[in-house]
Design an enzyme around this catalytic site. Structure first.
Site, PDB file in Angstrom:
ATOM      1  N   GLY A   1       0.834  -1.201   0.000  1.00 49.73           N
ATOM      2  CA  GLY A   1       0.000   0.000   0.000  1.00 49.73           C
ATOM      3  C   GLY A   1       0.866   1.246   0.000  1.00 49.73           C
ATOM      4  N   GLY A   2       0.306   2.318   0.565  1.00 49.77           N
ATOM      5  CA  GLY A   2       1.028   3.582   0.594  1.00 49.77           C
ATOM      6  C   GLY A   2       2.310   3.498   1.395  1.00 49.77           C
TER       7      GLY A   2
ATOM      8  N   GLY B   1      24.994  13.301 -29.112  1.00 54.78           N
ATOM      9  CA  GLY B   1      24.476  13.964 -27.913  1.00 54.78           C
ATOM     10  C   GLY B   1      25.001  13.307 -26.645  1.00 54.78           C
ATOM     11  CB  ALA B   2      25.812   9.792 -25.845  1.00 53.63           C
TER      12      ALA B   2
HETATM   13  C1  HXC Z   1      -3.285  -4.255  12.200  1.00 52.04           C
HETATM   14  C2  HXC Z   1      -2.222  -6.117  11.407  1.00 52.04           C
HETATM   15  C3  HXC Z   1      -2.081  -5.528  10.146  1.00 52.04           C
HETATM   16  C4  HXC Z   1      -2.592  -4.226   9.964  1.00 52.04           C
HETATM   17  C5  HXC Z   1      -1.189  -7.468  10.069  1.00 52.04           C
HETATM   18  N1  HXC Z   1      -1.654  -7.318  11.299  1.00 52.04           N
HETATM   19  N2  HXC Z   1      -1.450  -6.397   9.334  1.00 52.04           N
HETATM   20  N3  HXC Z   1      -2.815  -5.476  12.422  1.00 52.04           N
HETATM   21  N4  HXC Z   1      -3.181  -3.635  11.010  1.00 52.04           N
HETATM   22  N5  HXC Z   1      -2.474  -3.601   8.806  1.00 52.04           N
HETATM   23  C6  HXC Z   1      -1.568  -8.273  12.409  1.00 52.04           C
HETATM   24  C7  HXC Z   1      -2.404  -9.513  12.207  1.00 52.04           C
HETATM   25  O1  HXC Z   1      -3.708  -9.278  12.678  1.00 52.04           O
HETATM   26  C8  HXC Z   1      -1.654 -10.516  13.061  1.00 52.04           C
HETATM   27  O2  HXC Z   1      -1.983 -10.287  14.408  1.00 52.04           O
HETATM   28  C9  HXC Z   1      -0.224 -10.115  12.879  1.00 52.04           C
HETATM   29  O3  HXC Z   1      -0.243  -8.763  12.449  1.00 52.04           O
HETATM   30  C10 HXC Z   1       0.518 -10.941  11.854  1.00 52.04           C
HETATM   31  O4  HXC Z   1      -0.257 -10.967  10.661  1.00 52.04           O
HETATM   32  P1  HXC Z   1      -0.536 -12.330   9.868  1.00 52.04           P
HETATM   33  O5  HXC Z   1      -1.585 -12.016   8.876  1.00 52.04           O
HETATM   34  O6  HXC Z   1      -0.779 -13.437  10.827  1.00 52.04           O
HETATM   35  O7  HXC Z   1       0.877 -12.563   9.186  1.00 52.04           O
HETATM   36  P2  HXC Z   1       1.191 -13.122   7.752  1.00 52.04           P
HETATM   37  O8  HXC Z   1       0.374 -14.339   7.471  1.00 52.04           O
HETATM   38  O9  HXC Z   1       2.672 -13.239   7.699  1.00 52.04           O
HETATM   39  O10 HXC Z   1       0.705 -11.980   6.727  1.00 52.04           O
HETATM   40  C11 HXC Z   1       1.328 -10.723   6.745  1.00 52.04           C
HETATM   41  C12 HXC Z   1       0.534  -9.759   5.853  1.00 52.04           C
HETATM   42  C13 HXC Z   1      -0.967  -9.756   6.269  1.00 52.04           C
HETATM   43  C14 HXC Z   1       0.704 -10.178   4.392  1.00 52.04           C
HETATM   44  C15 HXC Z   1       1.183  -8.382   6.018  1.00 52.04           C
HETATM   45  O11 HXC Z   1      -1.042  -9.576   7.664  1.00 52.04           O
HETATM   46  C16 HXC Z   1      -1.733  -8.680   5.605  1.00 52.04           C
HETATM   47  O12 HXC Z   1      -2.145  -8.785   4.422  1.00 52.04           O
HETATM   48  N6  HXC Z   1      -2.011  -7.592   6.332  1.00 52.04           N
HETATM   49  C17 HXC Z   1      -2.786  -6.475   5.842  1.00 52.04           C
HETATM   50  C18 HXC Z   1      -2.024  -5.725   4.836  1.00 52.04           C
HETATM   51  C19 HXC Z   1      -2.763  -4.523   4.367  1.00 52.04           C
HETATM   52  O13 HXC Z   1      -3.686  -4.618   3.545  1.00 52.04           O
HETATM   53  N7  HXC Z   1      -2.424  -3.379   4.987  1.00 52.04           N
HETATM   54  C20 HXC Z   1      -3.019  -2.139   4.645  1.00 52.04           C
HETATM   55  C21 HXC Z   1      -2.289  -1.665   3.378  1.00 52.04           C
HETATM   56  S1  HXC Z   1      -2.842  -0.130   2.909  1.00 52.04           S
HETATM   57  P3  HXC Z   1      -1.935 -11.456  15.504  1.00 52.04           P
HETATM   58  O14 HXC Z   1      -2.440 -10.806  16.738  1.00 52.04           O
HETATM   59  O15 HXC Z   1      -2.784 -12.558  14.996  1.00 52.04           O
HETATM   60  O16 HXC Z   1      -0.500 -11.854  15.615  1.00 52.04           O
HETATM   61  C22 HXC Z   1      -1.835   0.891   3.681  1.00 52.04           C
HETATM   62  C23 HXC Z   1      -2.190   2.293   3.489  1.00 52.04           C
HETATM   63  C24 HXC Z   1      -1.036   3.166   3.761  1.00 52.04           C
HETATM   64  O17 HXC Z   1      -0.919   0.553   4.322  1.00 52.04           O
HETATM   65  C25 HXC Z   1      -1.392   4.467   3.188  1.00 52.04           C
HETATM   66  C26 HXC Z   1      -0.309   5.463   3.297  1.00 52.04           C
HETATM   67  C27 HXC Z   1      -0.651   6.659   2.499  1.00 52.04           C
END
Ligand code: HXC
Length: 512
Positions: free
Chosen positions: A172-173, A407-408
Site C-alpha cells: 500500500g502507501g 548527444g551522448a
Molecule cells: C493491524 C495487522 C495488520 C494491519 C497485520 N496485522 N497487518 N494489524 N493492522 N495492517 C496483524 C495480524 O492481525 C496478526 O496479528 C499479525 O499482524 C501478523 O499478521 P498475519 O496475517 O498473521 O501474518 P502473515 O500471514 O505473515 O501476513 C502478513 C501480511 C498480512 C501479508 C502483512 O497480515 C496482511 O495482508 N495484512 C494487511 C495488509 C494490508 O492490507 N495493509 C493495509 C495496506 S494499505 P496477531 O495478533 O494474529 O498476531 C496501507 C495504506 C497506507 O498501508 C497508506 C499510506 C498513504
C-alpha cells in the site's frame, strides 16, 4: 509506600516486557519465516553495544476493536540511535511481532521523532521496514501518520542520507516512505513491496501474479529499478548497509569520509594497456578499469542488476570516496536508454547533494534509437541525466576511453556542461557518430565497396581520435590507460577545494 527497590524492579520488568515485543510465539514464527526480529536486526547493523533505545514505553491510544485492552510497550517499532564504524546513525525497525509492525499514530510519532533528531544532529536515518501497513484499527490516524513521515522524508532529502531496508512485507502507501529515501535494500525470498497486492491486481486487471513476481527483490532490482540492493538474507542486507555507509558523509555539510590506504596513489596497471579492443565493435568490461583504479581494487557497485548498460557505485581513490558513473560496453554496447539515464541521473544527484566527487567513464555509441524509446520518453529521461550533470557542483572528472558519439558525448559530463578535468585515452573517438553511419549519410550513392571503405577510413582519420577535441581544449589531457589511477587522483587532488554554486532559486525543474 512502594520502596525504591520495588520501583527499580518494576522498571526492569517493564523493560524486559518491552524487549520481548509480541512474545516468544510470534518471535518463533518470525524466525520460521526466515526473518530476524527488529532487535536482532539492529544488533547486527550497529556497532556492538552502541544502540540506545528511545520511546521504549510508548503505547497506542486506540480504543476501537477492544484495542484499549491490547497495548504492547513500544507499539511495534523499535527506535533509537547508535553507531556504524564509530559514526552516529539514527534508526527505526518495525517489529512484525507486534500488530504485524502495522503503523499506528504513536508508532508514526516515534519514527518522526527519530528522523527529526537525525536531521537536527546531521546523521543518516536508517529504516528497517517489516510491516502490514496502516494499523487497520486506527483508520485515518494511521494514514495521517504515514503522510507525516512522507513529508519529513522529503524535508530530510539532501540533508542526511536516508536508507531503507525492506525486510518483510511493505504494501500500500507504505511503500512511499522507502521510495522517498535514497537507497532501498531488499532480501530475495522474504521481502516484497507493492502498491496493490496480487488479489487486487487479479480483480482489476485479471492478471495472475505471485507476491514475489509482483514485488519481490528480484523484480525491484531487475525490472522496476525501485530497489538498489538485493541480499540472500537479513544479515547480509544489514552488513551491506554498513558498507554503503562507509562511503557516505553523515550529512550535506560534511565532505566524504577518508579511509587510510597503503595502495600507492601512483600505482600503474599494465593490464589496462591491452583491455580496450582495437575493433570498436568489440566489447570489454568497464568495471575492469574502475576496479583497477580504486584503492585495493575495491569497487562497491549500486543497482548492479538494473540497466546494466550503465555502471554506478562507489570506490576510494587515495582514501577518499568517489562516485563512478560509467557506460558499460559489455551490455548493449553501453548505449544510453531510458532506464540507464534515470539510474545514473539519480545517482549523480545523490553524489552532488552529499559532496561526493563524480568520476565519469565514457564509452557510449549514443542514445538507443527506436519507437519503444521515443514513445517511452527518452527525450525527457535522457534530459534527466543531462540536467543532473549540469546541475552538479561537486568535483567532476571525465575520462573518455573509447566512443563518445553525438548527444551522448555532451551528456556524459563533457567539458561543456561543467566537468573540471576531461581526460581521454588515445583510443578515444569523439565524433557526431560512428564512421559507418556517417559515411552512409554523407555518401549515399557511393558506387563500390572500395570507395566506401576509403570514405570510412578518411572519416576515422579525421574524427575517430581525441586530438581534435584536445586541439580545442575540450580534452585537457590524453593519457595512457596504465596511468589512469594516478591521473584521476591528481585531478581529485586538484579539485579538492572546489567551490561552485548554482544561481539562487527555490528549486530547479528537472524533467520528471
Ligand atoms: C493491524 C495487522 C495488520 C494491519 C497485520 N496485522 N497487518 N494489524 N493492522 N495492517 C496483524 C495480524 O492481525 C496478526 O496479528 C499479525 O499482524 C501478523 O499478521 P498475519 O496475517 O498473521 O501474518 P502473515 O500471514 O505473515 O501476513 C502478513 C501480511 C498480512 C501479508 C502483512 O497480515 C496482511 O495482508 N495484512 C494487511 C495488509 C494490508 O492490507 N495493509 C493495509 C495496506 S494499505 P496477531 O495478533 O494474529 O498476531 C496501507 C495504506 C497506507 O498501508 C497508506 C499510506 C498513504
Amino acid at each position: 509506600m512502594t520502596t525504591n527497590e520495588e520501583k527499580y524492579k518494576k522498571f526492569v520488568d517493564l523493560n524486559s516486557k518491552s524487549e520481548l515485543g509480541g512474545g516468544a510465539e510470534r518471535i518463533e514464527k518470525q524466525h520460521n519465516a526466515g526473518r530476524l526480529t527488529a532487535r536482532e536486526r539492529i544488533n547486527i547493523l550497529l556497532d556492538q553495544g552502541s544502540f540506545v533505545e528511545m520511546d521504549k514505553f510508548v503505547v497506542h491510544h486506540s480504543t476501537n476493536f477492544g484495542m484499549e485492552k491490547n497495548k504492547i510497550l513500544g507499539d511495534g517499532v523499535v527506535s533509537g540511535y547508535g553507531k556504524i564504524d564509530g559514526r552516529p546513525v539514527y534508526i527505526f525497525a518495525q517489529d512484525f511481532t507486534v500488530f504485524g509492525g502495522a503503523l499506528s499514530r504513536s508508532n508514526a510519532d516515534k519514527i518522526i521523532k527519530i528522523t527529526k533528531l537525525a536531521m537536527k544532529n546531521g546523521a543518516p536515518i536508517i529504516g528497517l521496514n517489516d510491516s502490514g501497513g496502516a494499523r487497520i484499527q486506527e483508520g485515518v490516524e494511521s494514514l495521517a501518520g504515514y503522510a507525516d513521515i512522507f513529508w519529513l522524508n522529503t524535508k530530510a532529502s539532501g540533508v542526511v542520507p536516508q536508507i531503507s531496508a525492506i525486510l518483510g512485507p511493505c504494501a500500500g502507501g507504505a511503500v512511499y516512505s522507502p521510495a522517498l529515501t535514497d537507497f532501498i535494500f531488499m532480501v530475495k525470498e522474504t521481502s516484497y513491496m507493492f502498491v496493490t497486492g496480487p488479489d487486487v491486481v487479479k480483480t482489476v486487471t485479471h492478471e495472475d501474479v505471485t507476491k514475489k513476481e509482483l514485488g519481490g527483490a528480484i523484480t525491484h532490482n531487475t525490472k522496476s529499478g525501485v530497489a538498489q540492493f538485493m541480499s540472500d538474507d537479513d544479515a547480509q542486507s544489514l552488513m551491506t548497509i554498513r558498507e554503503l555507509m562507509s562511503f557516505l558523509p553523515s550529512n550535506n555539510m560534511e565532505t566524504t569520509p577518508i579511509k587510510f590506504t597503503n595502495d600507492p596513489t601512483d600505482r600503474t596497471d599494465e593490464k589496462l594497456m591491452s583491455l580496450i579492443p582495437s575493433d570498436p565493435n568489440k566489447p570489454y568490461d568497464i568495471k575492469e578499469i574502475i576496479s583497477s583504479v580504486c584503492d585495493n581494487n575495491y569497487f562497491f557497485e549500486i543497482q548492479e542488476h538494473y540497466a546494466q548498460n550503465i555502471v554506478i557505485g562507489y570506490g576510494r581513490l587515495g582514501g577518499r570516496s568517489v562516485g563512478f558513473v560509467a557506460n558499460q560496453p559489455a551490455a548493449f554496447a553501453g548505449v544510453l536508454d531510458i532506464n540507464s539515464s534515470i539510474k545514473a541521473a539519480r545517482f549523480v544527484r545523490f553524489c552532488d547533494a552529499f559532496n561526493i566527487p563524480i568520476i565519469t567513464l565514457v564509452d557510449v555509441p549514443g542514445f538507443l534509437p527506436g519507437t519503444v524509446q521515443e514513445f517511452g520518453g527518452i527525450i525527457k529521461h535522457g534530459a534527466k541525466l543531462l540536467y543532473a550533470f549540469c546541475e552538479a557542483t561537486v568535483p567532476k572528472i571525465t575520462l573518455i576511453t573509447r566512443k563518445a558519439y553525438g548527444g551522448a558525448y555532451d551528456v556524459m559530463n563533457s567539458k561543456h556542461i561543467g566537468a573540471d578535468v576531461n581526460l581521454a585515452y588515445p583510443s578515444a573517438e569523439i565524433a557526431v557518430m560512428g564512421a559507418q553511419g556517417a559515411v552512409n549519410i554523407l555518401y549515399r550513392n557511393l558506387e563500390n565497396d572500395a570507395a566506401r571503405q576509403k570514405a570510412i577510413e578518411e572519416y576515422e582519420d579525421a574524427f575517430a581520435n581525441p586530438y581534435k577535441a584536445a586541439e580545442l581544449g575540450y580534452i585537457d589531457e590524453i593519457i595512457l590507460p596504465k596511468d589512469t589511477r594516478k591521473k584521476l587522483i591528481d585531478a581529485l587532488e586538484m579539485t579538492k577545494n572546489k567551490r561552485e554554486t548554482n544561481p539562487p532559486k527555490k528549486h530547479g525543474n528537472i524533467p520528471l
